[in-house]
Design a protein around this motif. Structure first.
Motif: not given
Length: 362
Positions: A49-56, A65-73, A85-91
């Motif tokens: 999601p563009p919104g995720l890319l601009s903040t992370v 496999d065609g999905s994007c994964f954000h590792f919140v560590v 938190d994941c829902n905010k960007h459609g995930g």
């Protein structure tokens, strides 16, 4: 472009002293791997999601496999807060519905981010204590619950521990826990706050880009377009896509109709600018094994691009990098008998014993 192939041996060892000799070393399959400069960043741009890319920071983002994964560590949340938190960007929280994806997430946590603590995944049974469901409302199929967890949980705690976390230190096994902070978690000193992984599965944005080779390709992630953007054009025109697979920016070609020695197999790979495949991580090694067994129904040994022909004390990959993680069977590799290691004209001892034993050794 760098392109790699791996070839599997047709031979099955019956006598350890004879199994590697001369012309008996035939090959059954070839995996071809292609690395494109900046493919990973293009996949992130296409899948996340563009919104995720601009903040992370992009170092915490991976694609598979065609999905994007954000590792919140670096922050800890209860299950509900993490999923919100994941829902905010459609995930949603990550959905490792297959062993291959579960191993990938485990490998990333351990070897990319150095994390050994549990991470929330998107699986829970809060609505029905007899039925675990994923956060996309699909039913549970394959699972990786540790003994005494999940459906086997004690009935006393089954109504309390409803949400599932992946434990990378325990080979990616799943454990159920209390989902949120409440009086019960305080009384039992449970800690429902954990790191977590978000998953975003989007309709990929299609952009036509110019790669350094001058070949124009669409950065889409369906198999056909992903193969087109990752695999050598000459290979595609020669073999078609049936035996091509893409994994994390790599293109694998499974050749199951001809047999080669190690040297001839590697030369075959070189024709398209590559080498024998380089499974330098458990995650990639498991992927190759899974494809052989479950996609192509093959159980025979497979060449990989690893050998010690120049120096009997040191194994190196075909891209000249040194060996780190390895999956040698007992008595193979550095533990090989000195007689077996020095006989001329033998197949490299980097060959896997068999597809079955490789799978069992994971």
């Amino acid at each position: 472009m760098n392109y790699t192939e791996i070839v599997a041996s047709r031979n099955v060892r019956q006598n350890p002293g004879q199994a590697r000799v001369g012309n008996r070393m035939k090959t059954l399959f070839i995996f071809c791997t292609v690395f494109f400069l900046k493919v990973q960043s293009r996949q992130i741009d296409s899948l996340c999601p563009p919104g995720l890319l601009s903040t992370v920071n992009s170092k915490y983002i991976q694609t598979r496999d065609g999905s994007c994964f954000h590792f919140v560590v670096s922050r800890w949340r209860t299950y509900s807060k993490a999923n919100e938190d994941c829902n905010k960007h459609g995930g949603t929280l990550a959905l490792p519905k297959t062993k291959s994806l579960n191993d990938f997430l485990t490998d990333q946590l351990l070897n990319t981010y150095g994390q050994f603590e549990e991470a929330w995944i998107g699986l829970q049974d809060r609505k029905d204590e007899t039925k675990f469901v994923w956060e996309d409302n699909s039913e549970l199929g394959w699972n990786n619950f540790a003994p005494g967890n999940g459906p086997d949980n004690d009935w006393i705690v089954r109504g309390v521990e409803d949400c599932v976390a992946l434990n990378p230190e325990k080979d990616g096994l799943w454990y159920d826990h209390q989902c949120d902070s409440n009086l019960l978690s305080w009384a039992t000193r449970a800690n429902p706050s954990k790191i977590y992984i978000c998953q975003y599965t989007m309709s990929p944005r299609i952009d036509v880009v110019d790669f350094p080779t001058g070949v124009r390709m669409a950065s889409n992630t369906s198999k056909a377009v992903s193969v087109n953007e990752t695999c050598p054009t000459g290979l595609l025109s020669a073999v078609g896509s049936q035996y091509l697979q893409v994994w994390s920016g790599l293109c694998f070609h499974f050749v199951i109709s001809r047999w080669r020695t190690y040297s001839k197999a590697n030369k075959d790979c070189n024709k398209h600018g590559g080498t024998l495949a380089l499974p330098k991580t458990k995650s990639l090694n498991d992927f190759l094994t899974d494809q052989l067994l479950n996609v192509y129904g093959q159980f025979e040994e497979a060449w990989i691009g690893l050998q010690d022909r120049k120096d009997e004390t040191k194994f190196v990959w075909e891209d000249n990098s040194e060996l780190g993680w390895n999956n040698f069977a007992p008595g193979n590799g550095p533990d090989n008998d000195w007689i077996d290691m020095t006989v001329p004209q033998l197949a490299p001892s980097a060959m896997m014993l068999s597809i079955e034993s490789l799978q069992r050794s994971r």
